[in-house]
Scaffold this motif. Structure first.
Motif, PDB file in Angstrom:
ATOM      1  N   CYS A 111      34.322 -76.260  47.532  1.00 13.32           N
ATOM      2  CA  CYS A 111      33.930 -74.861  47.723  1.00 13.32           C
ATOM      3  C   CYS A 111      32.706 -74.515  46.888  1.00 13.32           C
ATOM      4  O   CYS A 111      32.481 -75.083  45.830  1.00 13.32           O
ATOM      5  CB  CYS A 111      35.077 -73.932  47.330  1.00 13.32           C
ATOM      6  N   VAL A 112      31.952 -73.543  47.395  1.00 11.41           N
ATOM      7  CA  VAL A 112      30.820 -72.987  46.667  1.00 11.41           C
ATOM      8  C   VAL A 112      31.100 -71.495  46.524  1.00 11.41           C
ATOM      9  O   VAL A 112      31.429 -70.821  47.496  1.00 11.41           O
ATOM     10  CB  VAL A 112      29.495 -73.203  47.422  1.00 11.41           C
ATOM     11  N   GLU A 113      30.998 -70.997  45.299  1.00 13.37           N
ATOM     12  CA  GLU A 113      31.248 -69.575  45.031  1.00 13.37           C
ATOM     13  C   GLU A 113      30.067 -68.746  45.534  1.00 13.37           C
ATOM     14  O   GLU A 113      28.920 -69.004  45.177  1.00 13.37           O
ATOM     15  CB  GLU A 113      31.446 -69.356  43.531  1.00 13.37           C
ATOM     16  N   ILE A 114      30.360 -67.757  46.374  1.00 12.52           N
ATOM     17  CA  ILE A 114      29.332 -66.870  46.913  1.00 12.52           C
ATOM     18  C   ILE A 114      29.662 -65.454  46.467  1.00 12.52           C
ATOM     19  O   ILE A 114      30.767 -64.965  46.695  1.00 12.52           O
ATOM     20  CB  ILE A 114      29.285 -66.941  48.454  1.00 12.52           C
ATOM     21  N   ASP A 115      28.706 -64.803  45.820  1.00  8.85           N
ATOM     22  CA  ASP A 115      28.878 -63.431  45.370  1.00  8.85           C
ATOM     23  C   ASP A 115      28.574 -62.510  46.558  1.00  8.85           C
ATOM     24  O   ASP A 115      27.412 -62.257  46.889  1.00  8.85           O
ATOM     25  CB  ASP A 115      27.947 -63.132  44.197  1.00  8.85           C
ATOM     26  N   ILE A 134      21.775 -70.941  47.114  1.00  9.59           N
ATOM     27  CA  ILE A 134      23.207 -71.213  47.292  1.00  9.59           C
ATOM     28  C   ILE A 134      23.434 -72.481  48.111  1.00  9.59           C
ATOM     29  O   ILE A 134      24.425 -73.179  47.927  1.00  9.59           O
ATOM     30  CB  ILE A 134      23.932 -70.000  47.909  1.00  9.59           C
ATOM     31  N   LEU A 135      22.498 -72.785  48.991  1.00  8.56           N
ATOM     32  CA  LEU A 135      22.647 -73.973  49.838  1.00  8.56           C
ATOM     33  C   LEU A 135      22.428 -75.265  49.054  1.00  8.56           C
ATOM     34  O   LEU A 135      22.811 -76.338  49.511  1.00  8.56           O
ATOM     35  CB  LEU A 135      21.670 -73.908  51.020  1.00  8.56           C
ATOM     36  N   ASP A 136      21.839 -75.130  47.859  1.00  8.23           N
ATOM     37  CA  ASP A 136      21.568 -76.303  47.034  1.00  8.23           C
ATOM     38  C   ASP A 136      22.625 -76.530  45.958  1.00  8.23           C
ATOM     39  O   ASP A 136      22.574 -77.515  45.229  1.00  8.23           O
ATOM     40  CB  ASP A 136      20.197 -76.158  46.349  1.00  8.23           C
ATOM     41  N   VAL A 137      23.591 -75.616  45.861  1.00 12.67           N
ATOM     42  CA  VAL A 137      24.632 -75.712  44.841  1.00 12.67           C
ATOM     43  C   VAL A 137      25.662 -76.766  45.247  1.00 12.67           C
ATOM     44  O   VAL A 137      26.095 -76.817  46.401  1.00 12.67           O
ATOM     45  CB  VAL A 137      25.323 -74.340  44.650  1.00 12.67           C
ATOM     46  N   ALA A 138      26.021 -77.594  44.290  1.00 12.55           N
ATOM     47  CA  ALA A 138      27.043 -78.625  44.558  1.00 12.55           C
ATOM     48  C   ALA A 138      28.420 -77.957  44.633  1.00 12.55           C
ATOM     49  O   ALA A 138      28.750 -77.117  43.795  1.00 12.55           O
ATOM     50  CB  ALA A 138      27.023 -79.671  43.459  1.00 12.55           C
ATOM     51  N   PRO A 139      29.210 -78.322  45.624  1.00 11.03           N
ATOM     52  CA  PRO A 139      30.560 -77.753  45.729  1.00 11.03           C
ATOM     53  C   PRO A 139      31.446 -78.193  44.562  1.00 11.03           C
ATOM     54  O   PRO A 139      31.213 -79.238  43.955  1.00 11.03           O
ATOM     55  CB  PRO A 139      31.097 -78.327  47.043  1.00 11.03           C
ATOM     56  N   ASP A 140      32.470 -77.380  44.277  1.00 12.45           N
ATOM     57  CA  ASP A 140      33.416 -77.751  43.226  1.00 12.45           C
ATOM     58  C   ASP A 140      34.341 -78.856  43.737  1.00 12.45           C
ATOM     59  O   ASP A 140      34.167 -79.372  44.845  1.00 12.45           O
ATOM     60  CB  ASP A 140      34.203 -76.525  42.734  1.00 12.45           C
TER      61      ASP A 140
END
Length: 111
Positions: A64-68, A54-60
């Motif tokens: 924001c980064v979607e976290i389940d 999740i820390l490597d996901v590019a924000p929108d």
């Protein structure tokens, strides 16, 4: 002295996070968990974020980064069971995960 300062800062950040989470919890959960449990939960949340990528996901476009949150909760419940700590109620752990996320978001609001 730099590394020692980093550890002290991390401890202070964790203390602030725990205090925020405690204030976030519904009344019936206040006082249910020890500080050691909160530190354990924070460690597992960090571990989940590190291992899940999740820390490597590019924000929108809104940053924001979607976290389940369900996956974070499941991870904590499963790890606590495996570690022989306790069998936690996922609904209760969800409040802790939400509180941690709210605290992190509140830090972003200050910037």
């Amino acid at each position: 002295m730099g590394m020692e300062d980093d550890f002290l800062k991390d401890d202070l950040d964790a203390e602030k996070t725990i205090e925020y989470i405690k204030s976030y919890l519904p009344q019936e959960l206040k006082g249910k968990f020890s500080d050691d449990e909160f530190y354990y939960f924070l460690d597992l949340i960090d571990e989940f974020y590190s291992e899940s990528g999740i820390l490597d996901v590019a924000p929108d476009e809104d940053g924001c980064v979607e976290i389940d949150l369900g996956k974070v909760v499941d991870f904590i419940v499963e790890e606590a069971h495996k570690d022989g700590i306790d069998d936690y109620d996922p609904e209760e752990i969800l409040f802790i995960v939400q509180g941690e996320l709210e605290y992190a978001e509140s830090l972003g609001d200050d910037e």
